[in-house]
Design a protein around this motif. Sequence first.
Motif, short mmCIF file in Angstrom:
data_model
loop_
_atom_site.label_atom_id
_atom_site.label_comp_id
_atom_site.label_asym_id
_atom_site.label_seq_id
_atom_site.Cartn_x
_atom_site.Cartn_y
_atom_site.Cartn_z
N ILE A 64 7.11 -1.73 -11.30
CA ILE A 64 7.53 -2.31 -10.02
C ILE A 64 8.99 -1.95 -9.73
N ARG A 65 9.84 -2.05 -10.78
CA ARG A 65 11.24 -1.71 -10.59
C ARG A 65 11.39 -0.24 -10.22
N ASP A 66 10.62 0.63 -10.93
CA ASP A 66 10.67 2.06 -10.59
C ASP A 66 10.16 2.31 -9.18
N ALA A 67 9.09 1.56 -8.80
CA ALA A 67 8.54 1.73 -7.45
C ALA A 67 9.56 1.29 -6.40
N VAL A 68 10.26 0.17 -6.70
CA VAL A 68 11.28 -0.31 -5.75
C VAL A 68 12.41 0.71 -5.64
N LEU A 69 12.84 1.23 -6.82
CA LEU A 69 13.89 2.25 -6.79
C LEU A 69 13.43 3.49 -6.04
N ALA A 70 12.15 3.89 -6.32
CA ALA A 70 11.62 5.06 -5.62
C ALA A 70 11.54 4.82 -4.12
N ASN A 98 13.40 2.70 -2.42
CA ASN A 98 14.76 2.72 -1.89
C ASN A 98 15.26 4.16 -1.76
N SER A 99 14.97 4.97 -2.81
CA SER A 99 15.37 6.37 -2.75
C SER A 99 14.67 7.09 -1.60
N GLU A 100 13.36 6.76 -1.44
CA GLU A 100 12.61 7.37 -0.34
C GLU A 100 13.19 6.96 1.00
N ASN A 101 13.58 5.67 1.12
CA ASN A 101 14.18 5.22 2.37
C ASN A 101 15.51 5.93 2.62
N ILE A 102 16.29 6.12 1.52
CA ILE A 102 17.57 6.83 1.67
C ILE A 102 17.32 8.26 2.11
#
Length: 277
Positions: A134-140, A142-146
């Motif tokens: 979940i943390r990796d998905a959230v980071l991904a 966020n990275s995708e949003n960036i």
Amino acid sequence: MPPKLSKVANKHNGVKGVEALENRHEKIKRELRDNLSDANGRLTKSESAIVELKKIITQKDEEIAELKLTLMNKRDIENQLKNAQKALESIQRSSEFVSNQVANLHRENNNLKDKINFLNNNILLAERNKEESIRDAVLARNSENIHRKKALDMNNQLNSLKLQSPSGGTKLKKYGDIRKTDTKISRVKRCLEFLKKDVGEDDFDAFITDFCHYIAKDPSFSYKNCLSDMDSFLAVVKFKFSDTVLKDLKKKFIGRSCEEDKEFWEEKNRYVIMLSI
């Protein structure tokens, strides 16, 4: 012989005798009433005792009936006792089997506890992995949003650059397919305006001068604003130009701006066309 009493004395004695009789009768009546009351009390007690005796007799009759029923069912009771004895013997025979089953259940219970501990450890590991996922998905995300925001910004910049480009973001007709002079001039002006925004209006004239000289000197372009050594040789041979004429032409062509004198450029082009014939 006793002496005779007078009438008064006889009367007085008669009254006393009557009173004595009445007192005796009253006493007898009282005794009879007391005896009657005692008899009634004893009778009441006797009746109560009779009622209690009747209850006891009824209870004993019921007990006798139950005993009779018990005696009548004695054979059934004996059969039940025999069956119970057989069941007890069967239970005793199977007690060893039950003990073995209990031991097996204990072993299975221990095995189940081990499996439960193993599953709990796996569940904890899966939960940790899930949290990490979940943390990796959230980071991904966020990275995708960036990246998406950067892509959107770049797209906006690209659209802005397209609008600022000579084509204005539209697909223009191939320059070689243009036949109208006005269309060619419009295309050239649009390119010049784009270059002016990039270079700056103050330095644009100097840039165009350098640009024209660069194009004229680059062998990959056909446009020329001066004679090469071979062109000069051919001009001298064909038109019999002297060195003085060539030097004057060179002085006249060098250092002039395309914006300064339109007639100069027309004259220059005529010379170039004439020399190329």
